[in-house]
Design a protein around this motif. Sequence first.
Motif, PDB file in Angstrom:
ATOM      1  N   LEU A   1     -13.438 -12.321 -19.685  1.00 17.77           N
ATOM      2  CA  LEU A   1     -12.096 -12.460 -19.124  1.00 17.77           C
ATOM      3  C   LEU A   1     -11.722 -11.205 -18.343  1.00 17.77           C
ATOM      4  CD1 LEU A   1      -9.378 -13.920 -18.798  1.00 17.77           C
ATOM      5  CD2 LEU A   1      -8.711 -13.004 -21.045  1.00 17.77           C
ATOM      6  N   GLY A   2     -12.067 -10.030 -18.889  1.00 10.83           N
ATOM      7  CA  GLY A   2     -11.786  -8.780 -18.179  1.00 10.83           C
ATOM      8  C   GLY A   2     -12.550  -8.698 -16.869  1.00 10.83           C
TER       9      GLY A   2
ATOM     10  N   ILE B   1      -4.283  -4.966 -21.172  1.00 14.31           N
ATOM     11  CA  ILE B   1      -4.348  -5.595 -22.494  1.00 14.31           C
ATOM     12  C   ILE B   1      -5.798  -5.914 -22.887  1.00 14.31           C
ATOM     13  CG2 ILE B   1      -3.719  -7.657 -23.808  1.00 14.31           C
ATOM     14  CD1 ILE B   1      -1.102  -7.747 -22.201  1.00 14.31           C
ATOM     15  N   VAL B   2      -6.554  -6.406 -21.907  1.00 10.10           N
ATOM     16  CA  VAL B   2      -7.962  -6.740 -22.190  1.00 10.10           C
ATOM     17  C   VAL B   2      -8.747  -5.480 -22.516  1.00 10.10           C
ATOM     18  CG1 VAL B   2     -10.077  -7.615 -21.157  1.00 10.10           C
ATOM     19  CG2 VAL B   2      -7.934  -8.855 -20.850  1.00 10.10           C
ATOM     20  N   LEU B   3      -8.520  -4.411 -21.733  1.00 13.16           N
ATOM     21  CA  LEU B   3      -9.258  -3.169 -21.971  1.00 13.16           C
ATOM     22  C   LEU B   3      -8.906  -2.547 -23.327  1.00 13.16           C
ATOM     23  CD1 LEU B   3      -9.095  -1.522 -18.408  1.00 13.16           C
ATOM     24  CD2 LEU B   3     -11.058  -2.619 -19.521  1.00 13.16           C
TER      25      LEU B   3
ATOM     26  N   LEU C   1       1.093 -13.949 -18.418  1.00 13.13           N
ATOM     27  CA  LEU C   1       0.497 -13.217 -17.308  1.00 13.13           C
ATOM     28  C   LEU C   1      -0.536 -14.071 -16.582  1.00 13.13           C
ATOM     29  CD1 LEU C   1       0.022  -9.734 -19.021  1.00 13.13           C
ATOM     30  CD2 LEU C   1       1.901 -10.483 -17.549  1.00 13.13           C
ATOM     31  N   VAL C   2      -1.367 -14.807 -17.374  1.00  9.96           N
ATOM     32  CA  VAL C   2      -2.388 -15.647 -16.752  1.00  9.96           C
ATOM     33  C   VAL C   2      -1.755 -16.827 -16.032  1.00  9.96           C
ATOM     34  CG1 VAL C   2      -4.362 -17.153 -17.249  1.00  9.96           C
ATOM     35  CG2 VAL C   2      -4.157 -14.933 -18.388  1.00  9.96           C
ATOM     36  N   ASP C   3      -0.662 -17.328 -16.566  1.00 10.90           N
ATOM     37  CA  ASP C   3      -0.009 -18.470 -15.928  1.00 10.90           C
ATOM     38  C   ASP C   3       0.589 -18.089 -14.565  1.00 10.90           C
ATOM     39  OD1 ASP C   3      -0.683 -20.089 -18.036  1.00 10.90           O
ATOM     40  OD2 ASP C   3       1.239 -19.818 -19.090  1.00 10.90           O
ATOM     41  N   ASN C   4       0.892 -16.801 -14.348  1.00 15.67           N
ATOM     42  CA  ASN C   4       1.525 -16.378 -13.082  1.00 15.67           C
ATOM     43  C   ASN C   4       0.862 -15.092 -12.600  1.00 15.67           C
ATOM     44  OD1 ASN C   4       3.249 -16.226 -10.909  1.00 15.67           O
ATOM     45  ND2 ASN C   4       5.019 -15.515 -12.100  1.00 15.67           N
ATOM     46  N   LEU C   5      -0.416 -15.204 -12.203  1.00 12.24           N
ATOM     47  CA  LEU C   5      -1.169 -14.029 -11.758  1.00 12.24           C
ATOM     48  C   LEU C   5      -0.675 -13.493 -10.415  1.00 12.24           C
ATOM     49  CD1 LEU C   5      -4.822 -15.077 -12.706  1.00 12.24           C
ATOM     50  CD2 LEU C   5      -3.408 -13.345 -13.810  1.00 12.24           C
ATOM     51  N   THR C   6      -0.011 -14.331  -9.647  1.00 12.55           N
ATOM     52  CA  THR C   6       0.441 -13.883  -8.313  1.00 12.55           C
ATOM     53  C   THR C   6       1.653 -12.963  -8.389  1.00 12.55           C
ATOM     54  OG1 THR C   6       1.779 -15.897  -8.109  1.00 12.55           O
ATOM     55  CG2 THR C   6      -0.471 -15.950  -7.216  1.00 12.55           C
ATOM     56  N   ALA C   7       2.307 -12.930  -9.555  1.00 13.58           N
ATOM     57  CA  ALA C   7       3.475 -12.047  -9.689  1.00 13.58           C
ATOM     58  C   ALA C   7       3.015 -10.602  -9.663  1.00 13.58           C
ATOM     59  CB  ALA C   7       4.211 -12.362 -10.989  1.00 13.58           C
ATOM     60  N   PRO C   8       3.829  -9.713  -9.105  1.00 11.08           N
ATOM     61  CA  PRO C   8       3.434  -8.302  -9.010  1.00 11.08           C
ATOM     62  C   PRO C   8       3.223  -7.683 -10.400  1.00 11.08           C
ATOM     63  CG  PRO C   8       5.303  -8.761  -7.559  1.00 11.08           C
ATOM     64  CD  PRO C   8       5.114  -9.977  -8.404  1.00 11.08           C
ATOM     65  N   GLY C   9       2.141  -6.975 -10.542  1.00  9.71           N
ATOM     66  CA  GLY C   9       1.860  -6.250 -11.780  1.00  9.71           C
ATOM     67  C   GLY C   9       1.263  -7.071 -12.899  1.00  9.71           C
ATOM     68  N   HIS C  10       1.200  -8.398 -12.778  1.00  6.82           N
ATOM     69  CA  HIS C  10       0.681  -9.222 -13.876  1.00  6.82           C
ATOM     70  C   HIS C  10      -0.821  -9.007 -14.083  1.00  6.82           C
ATOM     71  CE1 HIS C  10       4.094 -12.407 -14.370  1.00  6.82           C
ATOM     72  NE2 HIS C  10       4.541 -11.147 -14.416  1.00  6.82           N
ATOM     73  N   VAL C  11      -1.555  -8.875 -13.011  1.00  8.83           N
ATOM     74  CA  VAL C  11      -3.010  -8.678 -13.140  1.00  8.83           C
ATOM     75  C   VAL C  11      -3.295  -7.342 -13.802  1.00  8.83           C
ATOM     76  CG1 VAL C  11      -5.172  -8.451 -11.872  1.00  8.83           C
ATOM     77  CG2 VAL C  11      -3.490 -10.151 -11.160  1.00  8.83           C
ATOM     78  N   ASP C  12      -2.547  -6.290 -13.387  1.00  7.55           N
ATOM     79  CA  ASP C  12      -2.770  -4.968 -13.988  1.00  7.55           C
ATOM     80  C   ASP C  12      -2.411  -4.968 -15.472  1.00  7.55           C
ATOM     81  OD1 ASP C  12      -3.598  -4.045 -11.527  1.00  7.55           O
ATOM     82  OD2 ASP C  12      -1.590  -3.312 -10.956  1.00  7.55           O
ATOM     83  N   GLN C  13      -1.314  -5.624 -15.819  1.00  2.00           N
ATOM     84  CA  GLN C  13      -0.932  -5.694 -17.237  1.00  2.00           C
ATOM     85  C   GLN C  13      -1.994  -6.463 -18.046  1.00  2.00           C
ATOM     86  OE1 GLN C  13       3.038  -7.200 -17.814  1.00  2.00           O
ATOM     87  NE2 GLN C  13       3.924  -5.874 -16.220  1.00  2.00           N
ATOM     88  N   ALA C  14      -2.483  -7.551 -17.467  1.00  2.00           N
ATOM     89  CA  ALA C  14      -3.510  -8.326 -18.161  1.00  2.00           C
ATOM     90  C   ALA C  14      -4.777  -7.503 -18.343  1.00  2.00           C
ATOM     91  CB  ALA C  14      -3.809  -9.608 -17.394  1.00  2.00           C
ATOM     92  N   MET C  15      -5.181  -6.729 -17.298  1.00  3.85           N
ATOM     93  CA  MET C  15      -6.358  -5.880 -17.408  1.00  3.85           C
ATOM     94  C   MET C  15      -6.175  -4.811 -18.477  1.00  3.85           C
ATOM     95  SD  MET C  15      -8.945  -6.639 -15.503  1.00  3.85           S
ATOM     96  CE  MET C  15      -9.766  -5.041 -15.523  1.00  3.85           C
TER      97      MET C  15
ATOM     98  N   GLN D   1     -18.896 -13.932 -30.124  1.00  2.00           N
ATOM     99  CA  GLN D   1     -18.520 -14.772 -28.995  1.00  2.00           C
ATOM    100  C   GLN D   1     -17.089 -14.486 -28.544  1.00  2.00           C
ATOM    101  OE1 GLN D   1     -20.327 -16.938 -27.080  1.00  2.00           O
ATOM    102  NE2 GLN D   1     -22.044 -16.006 -28.190  1.00  2.00           N
ATOM    103  N   THR D   2     -16.216 -14.188 -29.500  1.00  2.62           N
ATOM    104  CA  THR D   2     -14.837 -13.845 -29.132  1.00  2.62           C
ATOM    105  C   THR D   2     -14.804 -12.559 -28.311  1.00  2.62           C
ATOM    106  OG1 THR D   2     -14.047 -14.885 -31.172  1.00  2.62           O
ATOM    107  CG2 THR D   2     -12.544 -13.379 -30.055  1.00  2.62           C
ATOM    108  N   ALA D   3     -15.590 -11.563 -28.770  1.00  2.00           N
ATOM    109  CA  ALA D   3     -15.656 -10.300 -28.011  1.00  2.00           C
ATOM    110  C   ALA D   3     -16.258 -10.529 -26.624  1.00  2.00           C
ATOM    111  CB  ALA D   3     -16.480  -9.280 -28.796  1.00  2.00           C
ATOM    112  N   ASN D   4     -17.285 -11.383 -26.538  1.00  2.00           N
ATOM    113  CA  ASN D   4     -17.905 -11.666 -25.230  1.00  2.00           C
ATOM    114  C   ASN D   4     -16.934 -12.372 -24.287  1.00  2.00           C
ATOM    115  OD1 ASN D   4     -20.351 -10.525 -25.970  1.00  2.00           O
ATOM    116  ND2 ASN D   4     -21.201 -12.466 -26.735  1.00  2.00           N
ATOM    117  N   GLU D   5     -16.205 -13.349 -24.836  1.00  2.00           N
ATOM    118  CA  GLU D   5     -15.251 -14.073 -23.986  1.00  2.00           C
ATOM    119  C   GLU D   5     -14.142 -13.153 -23.498  1.00  2.00           C
ATOM    120  OE1 GLU D   5     -15.582 -16.916 -22.710  1.00  2.00           O
ATOM    121  OE2 GLU D   5     -17.388 -17.474 -23.831  1.00  2.00           O
ATOM    122  N   LEU D   6     -13.730 -12.228 -24.377  1.00  2.00           N
ATOM    123  CA  LEU D   6     -12.699 -11.273 -23.952  1.00  2.00           C
ATOM    124  C   LEU D   6     -13.244 -10.353 -22.862  1.00  2.00           C
ATOM    125  CD1 LEU D   6      -9.846 -10.182 -24.391  1.00  2.00           C
ATOM    126  CD2 LEU D   6     -10.789  -8.660 -26.148  1.00  2.00           C
ATOM    127  N   SER D   7     -14.509  -9.947 -23.011  1.00  2.00           N
ATOM    128  CA  SER D   7     -15.116  -9.092 -21.979  1.00  2.00           C
ATOM    129  C   SER D   7     -15.272  -9.854 -20.660  1.00  2.00           C
ATOM    130  CB  SER D   7     -16.477  -8.600 -22.473  1.00  2.00           C
ATOM    131  OG  SER D   7     -17.126  -7.843 -21.484  1.00  2.00           O
TER     132      SER D   7
END
Length: 324
Positions: free
Chosen positions: A88-89, A169-171, A153-167, A80-86
Amino acid sequence: MRVRSGKLSAWKSRIRRRPARRTFRGAILTFSGRLHLRKVLAAVAVLFTGAAVYIAVLFEQRQDALSRVSRYDLSWTAAQTANELSRLGQVLGAYSRGNGMATADDVSLRYDLFLSRISLFESSTFQSFSVEDPRNAAIITEMRRAADALAPLVDNLTAPGHVDQAMRIVLETTPKAASLASAANHSGAEKVYEDYRSLLHLHWVYSGLTFTLVAGGLVLLWSISRQNDLLARTRRAAEKAQAEAERASRAKTDFLAAMSHEIRTPLHGILGFTDLMLERSDIVPAIRRYAERIRISGLALLTVVNDVLDFSKIEAGAVELDLR
């Protein structure tokens, strides 16, 4: 004299009994039977006590085994942890395309679900799982670091580059989470099999112990039944011995009474002739002295015979008391 000799032989044959020997034999049988029953009862009591204690231990072990059922969820939690992480990605990917398929709230929700799964790693089950293999502990540590890194990163997704950094990390973390889920699935299966074998062993032990208790109870019932039979035979033997003793006592009483009468009859004759001799005045002093001694000894013997007759009456219960 022949008649008297025949009577004496008959009385002797009636007295010649063995009640004491039979009574002693019955006492030995009774004592040995009681001793055997005590040993059986003591053995059964020890068996039941040990069985009760062991059953209590078995139940405690079963409860402990059931309490460890939660570790069967080890593979489910890791998966379930792996599924939730996927997921999230996936939500991050949808959010990054900006087509309105996902919002920042959706990303935050998936992240919270991922954190809830990560928090389960603090359980004792996962602690034991991480101790088994250092690689598992390293993956769990990296996933926690990834969760901590995703938080700002999730708390401030509108900041430049935060979405890419989060992606990114998830990948990077998703393959590790899948590897952890696979290892957890394998470990959980082994533990389930071990617990199954343990429970099966406890089941057979419990069944064998129950059978032993039933067999012990049957042995106890058989021993009690045998003891009752032994006591009944001993009681019958004792009653028979008592009856023989009473018959022998009556024969002895009859013998003493008859013999006393037989002795007293000629003794009266001796005393009577002695009195006749003492009434004469023409006997010499020496003969008179002898006759007086005969009379005194005869009276003493008559007293003894009368006492024997009185004892015989007492034993026969034919004594008449004069209350005057």
